[in-house]
Design an enzyme around this catalytic site. Structure first.
Site, mmCIF file in Angstrom:
data_model
loop_
_atom_site.group_PDB
_atom_site.id
_atom_site.type_symbol
_atom_site.label_atom_id
_atom_site.label_comp_id
_atom_site.label_asym_id
_atom_site.label_seq_id
_atom_site.Cartn_x
_atom_site.Cartn_y
_atom_site.Cartn_z
ATOM 1 N N GLY A 193 -9.604 0.012 5.388
ATOM 2 C CA GLY A 193 -8.050 0.187 5.095
ATOM 3 C C GLY A 193 -7.556 1.411 4.128
ATOM 4 O O GLY A 193 -8.488 1.782 3.639
ATOM 5 N N LYS B 260 4.282 7.485 0.392
ATOM 6 C CA LYS B 260 5.229 8.233 0.234
ATOM 7 C C LYS B 260 6.714 7.276 0.511
ATOM 8 O O LYS B 260 6.552 6.530 1.370
ATOM 9 C CB LYS B 260 5.440 9.592 0.987
ATOM 10 C CG LYS B 260 4.502 10.369 0.792
ATOM 11 C CD LYS B 260 5.054 11.488 -0.255
ATOM 12 C CE LYS B 260 4.147 12.557 -0.823
ATOM 13 N NZ LYS B 260 4.396 13.035 -2.115
ATOM 14 N N ASN C 190 10.306 11.026 2.319
ATOM 15 C CA ASN C 190 9.322 12.082 2.059
ATOM 16 C C ASN C 190 8.074 11.852 2.796
ATOM 17 O O ASN C 190 7.084 12.601 2.425
ATOM 18 C CB ASN C 190 8.734 11.895 0.521
ATOM 19 C CG ASN C 190 10.073 12.269 -0.302
ATOM 20 O OD1 ASN C 190 11.045 13.172 -0.243
ATOM 21 N ND2 ASN C 190 10.113 11.654 -1.510
ATOM 22 N N TYR D 47 2.044 1.590 5.268
ATOM 23 C CA TYR D 47 1.630 0.576 4.930
ATOM 24 C C TYR D 47 1.862 -0.860 5.302
ATOM 25 O O TYR D 47 1.092 -1.804 5.784
ATOM 26 C CB TYR D 47 0.896 0.691 3.575
ATOM 27 C CG TYR D 47 -0.308 -0.263 3.054
ATOM 28 C CD1 TYR D 47 -1.596 0.313 3.122
ATOM 29 C CD2 TYR D 47 0.008 -1.147 2.362
ATOM 30 C CE1 TYR D 47 -2.607 -0.699 2.967
ATOM 31 C CE2 TYR D 47 -1.049 -2.038 1.733
ATOM 32 C CZ TYR D 47 -2.478 -1.634 1.932
ATOM 33 O OH TYR D 47 -3.450 -2.510 1.524
ATOM 34 N N LYS E 266 0.290 -3.448 7.994
ATOM 35 C CA LYS E 266 -0.310 -4.918 7.276
ATOM 36 C C LYS E 266 0.545 -6.236 7.778
ATOM 37 O O LYS E 266 0.015 -7.313 7.860
ATOM 38 C CB LYS E 266 -0.295 -4.867 5.646
ATOM 39 C CG LYS E 266 -1.413 -3.812 5.163
ATOM 40 C CD LYS E 266 -2.825 -4.227 5.848
ATOM 41 C CE LYS E 266 -3.862 -3.486 4.948
ATOM 42 N NZ LYS E 266 -5.165 -3.456 5.754
HETATM 43 P P1 NAD Z 1 -11.348 1.242 -0.867
HETATM 44 O O1 NAD Z 1 -10.514 2.571 -0.569
HETATM 45 O O2 NAD Z 1 -12.019 1.114 -2.077
HETATM 46 O O3 NAD Z 1 -12.349 1.138 0.354
HETATM 47 C C1 NAD Z 1 -11.981 1.196 1.945
HETATM 48 C C2 NAD Z 1 -13.058 1.674 2.649
HETATM 49 O O4 NAD Z 1 -12.761 1.715 4.097
HETATM 50 C C3 NAD Z 1 -13.705 3.021 2.169
HETATM 51 O O5 NAD Z 1 -15.221 2.741 2.058
HETATM 52 C C4 NAD Z 1 -13.331 3.776 3.175
HETATM 53 O O6 NAD Z 1 -14.389 4.808 3.518
HETATM 54 C C5 NAD Z 1 -13.370 3.023 4.556
HETATM 55 N N1 NAD Z 1 -12.636 3.460 5.667
HETATM 56 C C6 NAD Z 1 -11.377 4.204 5.599
HETATM 57 N N2 NAD Z 1 -11.115 4.796 6.748
HETATM 58 C C7 NAD Z 1 -11.917 4.517 7.654
HETATM 59 C C8 NAD Z 1 -12.416 4.802 9.000
HETATM 60 N N3 NAD Z 1 -11.432 5.492 9.569
HETATM 61 N N4 NAD Z 1 -13.342 4.078 9.481
HETATM 62 C C9 NAD Z 1 -14.242 3.465 8.544
HETATM 63 N N5 NAD Z 1 -13.963 3.305 7.389
HETATM 64 C C10 NAD Z 1 -12.768 3.516 6.761
HETATM 65 O O7 NAD Z 1 -10.154 -0.087 -0.404
HETATM 66 P P2 NAD Z 1 -10.161 -1.569 -0.890
HETATM 67 O O8 NAD Z 1 -9.627 -1.796 -2.071
HETATM 68 O O9 NAD Z 1 -11.633 -2.038 -1.091
HETATM 69 O O10 NAD Z 1 -9.514 -2.082 0.239
HETATM 70 C C11 NAD Z 1 -10.077 -2.788 1.335
HETATM 71 C C12 NAD Z 1 -9.292 -3.328 2.373
HETATM 72 O O11 NAD Z 1 -8.415 -4.405 1.511
HETATM 73 C C13 NAD Z 1 -8.084 -2.487 2.935
HETATM 74 O O12 NAD Z 1 -7.794 -2.890 4.377
HETATM 75 C C14 NAD Z 1 -6.876 -2.711 2.128
HETATM 76 O O13 NAD Z 1 -5.799 -2.056 2.639
HETATM 77 C C15 NAD Z 1 -6.954 -4.012 1.440
HETATM 78 N N6 NAD Z 1 -6.214 -4.249 0.543
HETATM 79 C C16 NAD Z 1 -6.609 -4.027 -0.852
HETATM 80 C C17 NAD Z 1 -5.902 -4.562 -1.995
HETATM 81 C C18 NAD Z 1 -6.364 -3.848 -3.279
HETATM 82 O O14 NAD Z 1 -5.512 -4.381 -4.349
HETATM 83 N N7 NAD Z 1 -7.406 -3.260 -3.399
HETATM 84 C C19 NAD Z 1 -4.727 -5.131 -1.718
HETATM 85 C C20 NAD Z 1 -4.297 -5.671 -0.595
HETATM 86 C C21 NAD Z 1 -5.022 -5.430 0.336
#
Ligand code: NAD
Length: 448
Positions: free
Chosen positions: A291, A296, A300, A354, A358
């Site tokens: 993800g 923005k 924007n 986003y 989601k």
């Molecule tokens: P992160 O950015 O640390 O890791 C995301 C990973 O996804 C990365 O390794 C990236 O290379 C990979 N990725 C991105 N685009 C890709 C693509 N096109 N193909 C294959 N891989 C791809 O993010 P995170 O915080 O670990 O988030 C993981 C999931 O949890 C996401 O779906 C995010 O939206 C969701 N999420 C995170 C939080 C938070 O607080 N961190 C909150 C709500 C939801």
């Protein structure tokens, strides 16, 4: 398990020093509890369980929980309060909640669990029953906001058609009544009528299963891969080609394989299906974790930011699951777990793209669950709140601090908290749980 690589939680560090704790107490500042988390070999709960209620579930519940230590009448460090509210069929009978909980609610140990069981309101036998069972939600969520020191409260709705052995409910109860659900708070989970077969070992329920995790190079995805492997699965770790080194690191760590895969590529589904069929004869579990954010305000926003976020977060999970099914690469009885977000429930400033993606994931889960049920495949979503990762470390300080503290548990979650919820959905024993969206957010006030 790897610690999350988020920004340091300076406030918690300050509080854990003696002068910090003293000042915070004097000033009445919120004091986050160090949450109890799963460690192999440790008891599931911090203390004994007190079971109450007079419904159809209470006797099977006592059998099911017979390996948990039972509480004596005046125990003052209870590990859990479990109440069967399915017998409450009239509004006047809601007082049973007050009568059971009020005298003992002060006696919870740190990181204790409150679990209320009810009958799925939509399946209730009468208007009165539907009203009372729906009322349980307000009770449980309020209790979640009142209990302190890392304690949590959840509501489990059980189908009235569930068999009396309650085997279909066991995986849910074992998850909630354990340290694995440390950051899940104020949630409602609906369990269907299907029976389940208990795994040979509740510590390794995924033995013999093949799981795919997208976005596994770092953050939440890397920890999901670790937890699924801990539970016995062989894990295919997928991420974009540019993530190469970090991806190999995760794959090596979990004894799995690395697959360079951009989930937005036109042939992503085909490539994954081919890999799975050739190497493993298909997959049992797919976790769509990859993800991105491209924040923005709408005014924007450019179309590239919009399209990219929708493509990675929503279109890819939909298309890849469809292709795996069409190619026979996701086995019957399989598990699909999608990753939503509290931003998909509440919306968020600067995140129209986003939030849309989601919320779409929630639609995807709800619309697809009945279709996949024909193949005994479940599909569920986890909706993380504030989790300590590189993604949240990039949030400006004041917003980040508010994100951490504006929740019942007064802190951000760890990546392992999301991973444990994924592993519960992925368990073969969770076959009666589908179409659910469960937040892992410490009962964040955002969207609550
Ligand atoms: P992160 O950015 O640390 O890791 C995301 C990973 O996804 C990365 O390794 C990236 O290379 C990979 N990725 C991105 N685009 C890709 C693509 N096109 N193909 C294959 N891989 C791809 O993010 P995170 O915080 O670990 O988030 C993981 C999931 O949890 C996401 O779906 C995010 O939206 C969701 N999420 C995170 C939080 C938070 O607080 N961190 C909150 C709500 C939801």
């Amino acid at each position: 398990m790897a610690a999350s690589k988020g920004a340091p939680d300076l406030y918690s560090q300050f509080l854990s020093s003696a002068p910090g704790a003293f000042i915070a107490k004097q000033a009445g500042l919120p004091q986050p509890e160090k949450l109890r988390r799963y460690k192999a070999g440790e008891p599931a709960l911090a203390g004994p369980v007190l079971i109450g209620g007079k419904g159809r579930l209470v006797e099977p519940l006592r059998n099911l929980l017979s390996d948990y230590p039972a509480a004596a009448p005046h125990d003052d460090r209870l590990g859990a309060l479990v109440f069967d509210a399915t017998g409450i069929g009239q509004v006047t009978e809601l007082v049973q909640l007050f009568e059971f909980f009020q005298p003992v609610i002060r006696n919870l140990a740190p990181s204790a669990r409150v679990v209320v069981l009810g009958t799925t309101p939509e399946e209730a036998a009468s208007v009165d029953e539907q009203i009372t069972q729906r009322a349980l939600e307000g009770f449980t969520r309020s209790v979640g906001k009142e209990v302190k020191r890392g304690a949590t409260a959840q509501l489990v709705y059980v189908s009235p058609n569930a068999s009396t052995g309650l085997s279909g409910v066991e995986s849910t109860l074992r998850f909630l009544l354990s340290a694995k659900s440390a950051f899940v708070d104020g949630q409602v989970i609906r369990v269907g009528a299907a029976d389940s077969v208990a795994p040979a070992s509740w510590d390794r329920p995924l033995e013999g299963k093949v799981a795919v995790v997208t976005g596994a190079a770092r953050g939440i995805g890397a920890t999901i891969a670790e937890v699924l492997a801990r539970d016995g699965a062989k894990v295919v770790c997928a991420d974009i080609p540019a993530a190469g080194e970090a991806l190999s690191e995760t794959a090596n760590k979990v004894g799995g394989t690395a697959l360079a895969l951009d989930v937005t590529a036109d042939d992503a589904g085909e490539k994954l299906a081919e890999h799975l069929l050739e190497r493993h004869g298909g997959a049992d579990i797919i976790v769509h974790n990859a993800g991105i954010t491209r924040d923005k305000t709408l005014a924007n926003m450019d179309d590239a930011r919009w399209n990219m976020v929708i493509a990675v977060n929503l279109l890819a999970p939909q298309r890849i699951t469809d292709t795996l099914l069409a190619k026979g690469a996701l086995k019957n009885g399989g598990r699909v777990v999608d990753v939503s977000s509290i931003a998909g429930i509440a919306g968020n400033r600067g995140q129209t793209n986003y939030g849309t993606s989601k919320a779409g994931v929630i639609g995807l889960v709800q619309a697809t669950a009945p279709v996949l049920a024909e193949k005994d495949i479940t599909i569920n979503a986890v909706a993380p709140g504030f989790i300590e990762t590189a993604m949240t470390a990039a949030i400006p300080f004041a917003t980040r601090e508010a994100g951490r503290r504006m929740s019942s548990l007064l802190q951000g979650g760890q990546t392992v908290d999301v991973a444990e919820l994924v592993a519960y959905f992925a368990s073969p024993a969770s076959n009666a749980v589908t179409g659910q969206v469960v937040r892992v957010c410490g009962q964040s006030l955002i969207g609550a």
